[in-house]
Write an enzyme that holds these catalytic residues in place. Structure first.
Site, PDB file in Angstrom:
ATOM      1  N   HIS A   1     -16.262 -24.025   6.513  1.00 19.25           N
ATOM      2  CA  HIS A   1     -15.591 -22.728   6.297  1.00 19.25           C
ATOM      3  C   HIS A   1     -16.116 -22.140   4.989  1.00 19.25           C
ATOM      4  O   HIS A   1     -16.889 -22.760   4.272  1.00 19.25           O
ATOM      5  CB  HIS A   1     -14.077 -22.934   6.149  1.00 19.25           C
ATOM      6  CG  HIS A   1     -13.378 -23.264   7.414  1.00 19.25           C
ATOM      7  ND1 HIS A   1     -12.564 -22.376   8.066  1.00 19.25           N
ATOM      8  CD2 HIS A   1     -13.367 -24.407   8.160  1.00 19.25           C
ATOM      9  CE1 HIS A   1     -12.072 -22.942   9.152  1.00 19.25           C
ATOM     10  NE2 HIS A   1     -12.545 -24.183   9.244  1.00 19.25           N
ATOM     11  N   SER A   2     -15.638 -20.951   4.669  1.00 13.61           N
ATOM     12  CA  SER A   2     -15.849 -20.425   3.326  1.00 13.61           C
ATOM     13  C   SER A   2     -14.582 -19.666   2.958  1.00 13.61           C
ATOM     14  O   SER A   2     -13.843 -19.233   3.835  1.00 13.61           O
ATOM     15  CB  SER A   2     -17.067 -19.515   3.271  1.00 13.61           C
ATOM     16  OG  SER A   2     -16.842 -18.296   3.939  1.00 13.61           O
TER      17      SER A   2
ATOM     18  N   HIS B   1     -13.774 -19.466  11.951  1.00 12.18           N
ATOM     19  CA  HIS B   1     -13.381 -18.165  11.402  1.00 12.18           C
ATOM     20  C   HIS B   1     -14.588 -17.233  11.368  1.00 12.18           C
ATOM     21  O   HIS B   1     -15.592 -17.527  10.710  1.00 12.18           O
ATOM     22  CB  HIS B   1     -12.796 -18.346   9.997  1.00 12.18           C
ATOM     23  CG  HIS B   1     -11.478 -19.041  10.024  1.00 12.18           C
ATOM     24  ND1 HIS B   1     -11.034 -19.861   9.030  1.00 12.18           N
ATOM     25  CD2 HIS B   1     -10.483 -19.009  10.973  1.00 12.18           C
ATOM     26  CE1 HIS B   1      -9.833 -20.316   9.341  1.00 12.18           C
ATOM     27  NE2 HIS B   1      -9.484 -19.814  10.529  1.00 12.18           N
TER      28      HIS B   1
ATOM     29  N   ARG C   1     -11.253 -12.489  11.403  1.00 12.82           N
ATOM     30  CA  ARG C   1     -11.116 -13.943  11.202  1.00 12.82           C
ATOM     31  C   ARG C   1     -10.931 -14.708  12.528  1.00 12.82           C
ATOM     32  O   ARG C   1     -11.460 -15.791  12.715  1.00 12.82           O
ATOM     33  CB  ARG C   1      -9.887 -14.169  10.305  1.00 12.82           C
ATOM     34  CG  ARG C   1      -9.424 -15.605  10.156  1.00 12.82           C
ATOM     35  CD  ARG C   1      -8.203 -15.641   9.242  1.00 12.82           C
ATOM     36  NE  ARG C   1      -7.518 -16.913   9.262  1.00 12.82           N
ATOM     37  CZ  ARG C   1      -7.744 -17.900   8.401  1.00 12.82           C
ATOM     38  NH1 ARG C   1      -8.667 -17.783   7.487  1.00 12.82           N
ATOM     39  NH2 ARG C   1      -7.061 -19.017   8.468  1.00 12.82           N
TER      40      ARG C   1
ATOM     41  N   GLU D   1     -15.118 -26.067   2.359  1.00 16.65           N
ATOM     42  CA  GLU D   1     -15.144 -24.639   2.026  1.00 16.65           C
ATOM     43  C   GLU D   1     -16.412 -24.416   1.191  1.00 16.65           C
ATOM     44  O   GLU D   1     -16.559 -24.991   0.110  1.00 16.65           O
ATOM     45  CB  GLU D   1     -13.907 -24.248   1.200  1.00 16.65           C
ATOM     46  CG  GLU D   1     -12.593 -24.447   1.926  1.00 16.65           C
ATOM     47  CD  GLU D   1     -12.230 -23.305   2.866  1.00 16.65           C
ATOM     48  OE1 GLU D   1     -13.029 -22.366   3.032  1.00 16.65           O
ATOM     49  OE2 GLU D   1     -11.122 -23.369   3.438  1.00 16.65           O
TER      50      GLU D   1
ATOM     51  N   ARG E   1     -15.536 -14.312  10.109  1.00 15.05           N
ATOM     52  CA  ARG E   1     -16.145 -13.621   8.968  1.00 15.05           C
ATOM     53  C   ARG E   1     -16.858 -14.563   8.009  1.00 15.05           C
ATOM     54  O   ARG E   1     -17.516 -14.114   7.072  1.00 15.05           O
ATOM     55  CB  ARG E   1     -15.061 -12.864   8.209  1.00 15.05           C
ATOM     56  CG  ARG E   1     -13.976 -13.759   7.614  1.00 15.05           C
ATOM     57  CD  ARG E   1     -12.839 -12.919   7.079  1.00 15.05           C
ATOM     58  NE  ARG E   1     -11.707 -13.746   6.654  1.00 15.05           N
ATOM     59  CZ  ARG E   1     -10.549 -13.251   6.247  1.00 15.05           C
ATOM     60  NH1 ARG E   1     -10.375 -11.958   6.217  1.00 15.05           N
ATOM     61  NH2 ARG E   1      -9.576 -14.046   5.882  1.00 15.05           N
TER      62      ARG E   1
ATOM     63  N   TYR F   1      -3.891 -25.670   0.214  1.00 16.34           N
ATOM     64  CA  TYR F   1      -2.506 -25.421   0.650  1.00 16.34           C
ATOM     65  C   TYR F   1      -2.273 -26.238   1.908  1.00 16.34           C
ATOM     66  O   TYR F   1      -3.209 -26.670   2.580  1.00 16.34           O
ATOM     67  CB  TYR F   1      -2.242 -23.932   0.934  1.00 16.34           C
ATOM     68  CG  TYR F   1      -3.344 -23.236   1.705  1.00 16.34           C
ATOM     69  CD1 TYR F   1      -3.579 -23.499   3.046  1.00 16.34           C
ATOM     70  CD2 TYR F   1      -4.164 -22.310   1.067  1.00 16.34           C
ATOM     71  CE1 TYR F   1      -4.594 -22.855   3.742  1.00 16.34           C
ATOM     72  CE2 TYR F   1      -5.180 -21.660   1.747  1.00 16.34           C
ATOM     73  CZ  TYR F   1      -5.386 -21.937   3.078  1.00 16.34           C
ATOM     74  OH  TYR F   1      -6.400 -21.314   3.765  1.00 16.34           O
TER      75      TYR F   1
END
Ligand code: 0X9
Ligand code: ZN
Length: 508
Positions: A332-333, A203, A263, A406, A205, A384
């Site tokens: 990720h973040s 991703h 993204r 994350e 960003r 999720y």
């Protein structure tokens, strides 16, 4: 030479020229600081991204399908990627905010002005970039870096320890940028060593996800000579590090004419729409019950078919070509979570206990560094459910212990705009998680069986397509990622041809 390659070379030349003059520049540091401040104040608007002026981050209360449709119809961009009922966060323009009010949809304002936050991050980044002390090996990690800077730092690490580090080409993106990787292993490590794969930036960003794997690679290489623990580790285990899986999207987030909040990758979808969400494109429950969107304009568009993207294909091929990979982290973040498979279903995986044990060990290792909490658990339970995600692909199709981490921060503020001053602490705590993963891998995980030799397209058969692929790659190998080089001699030649013909037919 491709246009994108020329562009990267040009960027690299500029950085190298600026490096040569760095010593001089350092003498005049105080003067520069004043000048930098001035320049920032005077920068022409046109040379900065001003896309998010007067935009806000709001948390929307969504309870009905109609409300969800309304939010989607007004084109609000998800700030987190939690979609569906509940209270997701979105970035909204003043007009979109008015549309929410008009539709009677309740929301809370979480960030009053997104552009101010983007400007603050850019300003802090520029100051850190200019202010770094050239002799400090960690100076590189005080600012977020571009594709070209990351590529140069990889070259530097390979030059620092050529016996330990190899820069590899993993693949090529839609816009023909190279996806670079590092292979880090001591020459004395056994041939059947386990391998850990680390990657960032599916991703675009999520800038911190580039810096963390780079820091881990950097520290492994620099500490090899002076730290007995690292030396012992690299004598037994290999690391494959791909910091930027999505170089086109990443370039777009740095581009003054681009979008800091982008993204996806930069596939041209037609009709003015761009990009596929790479972390919905994997061939595991792709477009399944927890799919996000089939709309090419969506931020979470799953792509036209599973594995449709050159970036996911490149990472898949890297995994398939390295049967030693036993564990994987896709960085990720944001949220500070350690997400374990399975993330597309609540069915527990066969290795649930072991996956949870490693999740707990990484969480503890992180907490021991700066006392930060990273909750661990099955991805669907603690974040999720999602279909077509990398961590599930590595686990389900390859039996690799695949995780998504994350990174910082914990909440929507500052969300993806983590200040550069947090790059080093975030990296330090995640380096500890990776060391815990390495320790666990050596104790508990085993390599996968060797792939079917000659089956270059991994379809379960050695056939005419593999023969054509081998003939197409005939000659010297350009890098260590050389699929047709079956005997690993450094060239695709008649010996490889004979091996392929000897394996003709169905894989056993
Ligand atoms: O949605 C994603 O792709 C990841 N979160 S992010 O905010 N960085 O976009 C999380 C994917 C984790 N896996 C599952 N939820 N299955
Ligand atoms: Zn992400």
């Amino acid at each position: 030479m491709e246009k994108s390659e020329r562009r990267e070379r040009k960027e690299i030349e500029v950085i190298q020229r600026s490096r040569t003059s760095r010593t001089l520049a350092w003498c005049a540091f105080s003067v520069l600081l004043i000048l930098t401040g001035d320049l920032l104040a005077q920068s022409p608007e046109a040379h900065q991204q001003r896309k998010y002026e007067s935009h806000q981050v709001v948390r929307v209360q969504l309870s009905t399908a109609r409300e969800m449709q309304t939010v989607s119809a007004i084109g609000a961009i998800p700030w987190s990627c939690r979609v569906g009922p509940g209270a997701p966060e979105y970035v909204v323009s003043p007009e979109q905010r008015d549309a929410l009010v008009a539709a009677n949809i309740r929301f809370d304002v979480l960030i009053a002005d997104v552009q101010t936050l983007i400007d603050a991050e850019r300003q802090e980044n520029e100051l850190a970039r200019e202010g770094g002390i050239a002799s400090d090996p960690l100076a590189w990690f005080t600012a977020y870096r571009t594709n070209a800077e990351v590529s140069i730092h990889m070259d530097d690490l390979a030059a620092l320890h050529p016996d330990l580090v190899e820069k590899i080409t993993v693949g090529t993106s839609h816009e023909r940028r190279t996806i670079h990787g590092l292979r880090i292993a001591s020459p004395t490590a056994p041939a059947n060593r386990p391998v850990i794969l680390l990657n960032g930036c599916q991703h675009a960003r999520e800038w911190i996800s580039v810096m963390v794997p780079m820091y881990i690679a950097d520290q492994l290489v620099r500490k090899y000579d002076e730290d007995a623990q690292i030396q012992t580790l690299l004598d037994q285990i290999e690391f494959l590090v791909v910091p930027i899986v999505n170089p086109d999207g990443y370039a777009y987030t740095h581009d003054p004419d681009g979008n800091r909040m982008w993204r996806k990758n930069r596939r041209v979808n037609g009709g003015g729409a761009f990009g596929v969400d790479l972390n919905r494109n994997w061939e595991v429950d792709w477009n399944g019950p927890h799919s996000t969107s089939n709309n090419p304009t969506s931020d979470v568009y799953v792509g036209p078919f599973a594995m449709s993207e050159p970036e996911t294909q490149a990472m898949r091929d890297l995994v398939l070509a390295n049967p030693g990979i036993v564990a994987h982290i896709d960085f990720h973040s944001y949220s500070q979570l350690i997400l374990q498979p399975l993330g597309y279903t609540s069915d527990p995986p066969a290795d649930a206990v072991m996956l949870d044990a490693l999740g707990a060990q990484m969480s503890d290792a992180i907490a021991n560094v700066h006392n930060e909490e990273y909750i661990h658990g099955p991805a669907g339970d603690i974040l999720y459910f999602a279909s077509g995600v990398f961590e599930d692909w590595t686990y389900v199709t390859q039996g690799i212990f695949g995780y998504t981490i994350e990174l910082r921060p914990k909440t929507f503020f500052p969300g993806f705009l983590l200040p550069p001053s947090e790059i080093i602490p975030t990296s330090e705590e995640n380096f500890a998680a990776v060391l815990a993963m390495a320790d666990f891998s050596l104790k508990h995980l085993t390599r996968r069986p060797a792939p079917c030799i000659g089956d270059l397209d991994h379809n379960g058969h050695v056939n005419v397509f593999d023969l054509l692929a081998l003939l197409g790659a005939w000659g010297e190998c350009a890098s260590s990622e050389c699929p047709g080089d079956l005997d690993e001699s450094g060239a695709v030649d008649v010996f490889d041809l004979l091996t392929l013909l000897g394996a003709w037919g169905e894989c056993r």
